[in-house]
Design an enzyme around this catalytic site. Structure first.
Site, PDB file in Angstrom:
ATOM      1  N   PRO A   2       0.840  -1.198   0.000  1.00 43.26           N
ATOM      2  CA  PRO A   2       0.000   0.000   0.000  1.00 43.26           C
ATOM      3  C   PRO A   2       0.877   1.252   0.000  1.00 43.26           C
ATOM      4  O   PRO A   2       1.841   1.345   0.758  1.00 43.26           O
ATOM      5  CB  PRO A   2      -0.783  -0.126   1.318  1.00 43.26           C
ATOM      6  N   GLU A   3       0.543   2.193  -0.862  1.00 45.25           N
ATOM      7  CA  GLU A   3       1.276   3.447  -0.937  1.00 45.25           C
ATOM      8  C   GLU A   3       0.340   4.596  -0.578  1.00 45.25           C
ATOM      9  O   GLU A   3      -0.811   4.376  -0.194  1.00 45.25           O
ATOM     10  CB  GLU A   3       1.893   3.610  -2.319  1.00 45.25           C
ATOM     11  N   LYS A  57       3.293   6.635   4.562  1.00 42.86           N
ATOM     12  CA  LYS A  57       2.529   5.389   4.453  1.00 42.86           C
ATOM     13  C   LYS A  57       2.045   4.895   5.823  1.00 42.86           C
ATOM     14  O   LYS A  57       1.528   3.788   5.937  1.00 42.86           O
ATOM     15  CB  LYS A  57       3.379   4.295   3.807  1.00 42.86           C
ATOM     16  N   ARG A 158      21.573  15.996  -6.862  1.00 41.90           N
ATOM     17  CA  ARG A 158      21.640  14.630  -6.331  1.00 41.90           C
ATOM     18  C   ARG A 158      22.113  13.661  -7.411  1.00 41.90           C
ATOM     19  O   ARG A 158      21.523  13.568  -8.472  1.00 41.90           O
ATOM     20  CB  ARG A 158      20.286  14.179  -5.785  1.00 41.90           C
ATOM     21  N   ARG A 262      11.519  -7.391  -6.136  1.00 45.18           N
ATOM     22  CA  ARG A 262      10.574  -6.510  -6.817  1.00 45.18           C
ATOM     23  C   ARG A 262      10.919  -6.429  -8.294  1.00 45.18           C
ATOM     24  O   ARG A 262      11.952  -6.907  -8.740  1.00 45.18           O
ATOM     25  CB  ARG A 262      10.614  -5.100  -6.219  1.00 45.18           C
TER      26      ARG A 262
END
Length: 287
Positions: A2-3, A57, A158, A262
């Site tokens: 869940p995000e 989250k 970055r 993933r």
């Protein structure tokens, strides 16, 4: 996992049902899920819920007198709502249920976790900032103050792949594997692109894709009961989880790259100039 959009959907659902209700019972069925000991879990009993909120989250169920129940569903956790809480006894180790909470009107919910790798986390705290994961969170990407300039300053210089940056909760809160794929597809950017190499026009395009993708997903989740949120998320995906299918924008075949436990999905035509990405990256490159 869940995000932010699904977690916000859960928060909205719970707020409409438990705000003002008094906790009648709180039982931990998986001791590994409980990350705090002071206050104890049974300190929630007899307290009334004043608010339900989201932090990245994390879900916070706040009591009116200074305690909060905070939980993070991790990769395989979920919330199961009951209009009438089952009377069956939960047997630790023999059930996917990690926590059961009941309210004074007979309703309640279970937090469940599938699989053998248990990462669901439950805390009882006096301040949500006492939860280390919340204390480390970056800004919420849908907050009014998360402006285009704030985002540009946040990512400037970055030397990090965009996919990893979007998933880093200390930089931006609430985005995970699925929505980072969707944001990058909408922004027409490779997940391996280095953030610091993007010009201002590209950063603006990424910002727009981030805000629009998440806002649309939150709207799609709004008003849905927990049982419908997972399917609604899947239906809303353009590339994530759709390897081998046609890209809805250009018709090219959606591809996958696997890493650790993933995968990421992308469209070569939309995102990488038609070039398939090499599927040999180590998981550390995408953290």
């Amino acid at each position: 996992m869940p995000e932010m959009p699904e977690v916000q959907g859960l928060v909205d659902f719970l707020a409409g049902r438990v705000r003002g209700r008094t906790v009648r019972s709180a039982r931990i069925a998986s001791i590994a899920a409980l990350k705090t000991f002071d206050p104890p879990i049974d300190a929630l009993v007899g307290r009334a819920v004043s608010a339900v909120a989201r932090h990245g989250k994390f879900v916070e169920i706040a009591m009116g007198d200074g305690l909060s129940l905070v939980f993070h569903l991790a990769k395989a956790g979920w919330l199961r709502w009951h209009e009438t809480l089952p009377a069956t006894v939960i047997r630790p180790g023999r059930s996917p249920i990690a926590l059961r909470v009941g309210f004074d009107d007979g309703s309640g919910f279970d937090l469940t976790e599938a699989g053998t790798k248990k990462s669901l986390a439950v805390s009882v705290v006096r301040d949500p900032a006492d939860v280390p994961g919340i204390a480390r969170l970056g800004p919420d990407p849908l907050a009014p103050e998360f402006s285009r300039d704030v985002f540009a300053d946040l990512v400037a210089g970055r030397r990090t792949q965009i996919k990893g940056l979007l998933r880093d909760q200390t930089i931006i809160a609430g985005i995970g594997n699925a929505y980072s794929d969707e944001i990058l597809h909408a922004a027409r950017m490779s997940p391996y692109a280095i953030v610091g190499d993007r010009d201002r026009a590209e950063i603006d395009r990424l910002y727009d894709a981030l805000r629009e993708t998440l806002a649309a997903a939150v709207e799609a989740a709004s008003g849905r009961p927990p049982v419908e949120l997972k399917d609604a998320k899947r239906r809303g995906m353009s590339v994530h989880g759709r390897a081998g299918e046609a890209c809805p924008v250009c018709g090219d075949t959606v591809r996958s790259v696997f890493f650790a436990d993933r995968s990421l999905e992308y469209c070569p035509t939309c995102q990488t100039g038609g070039r398939p990405l090499a599927d040999r990256r180590l998981s550390r490159l995408l953290k």
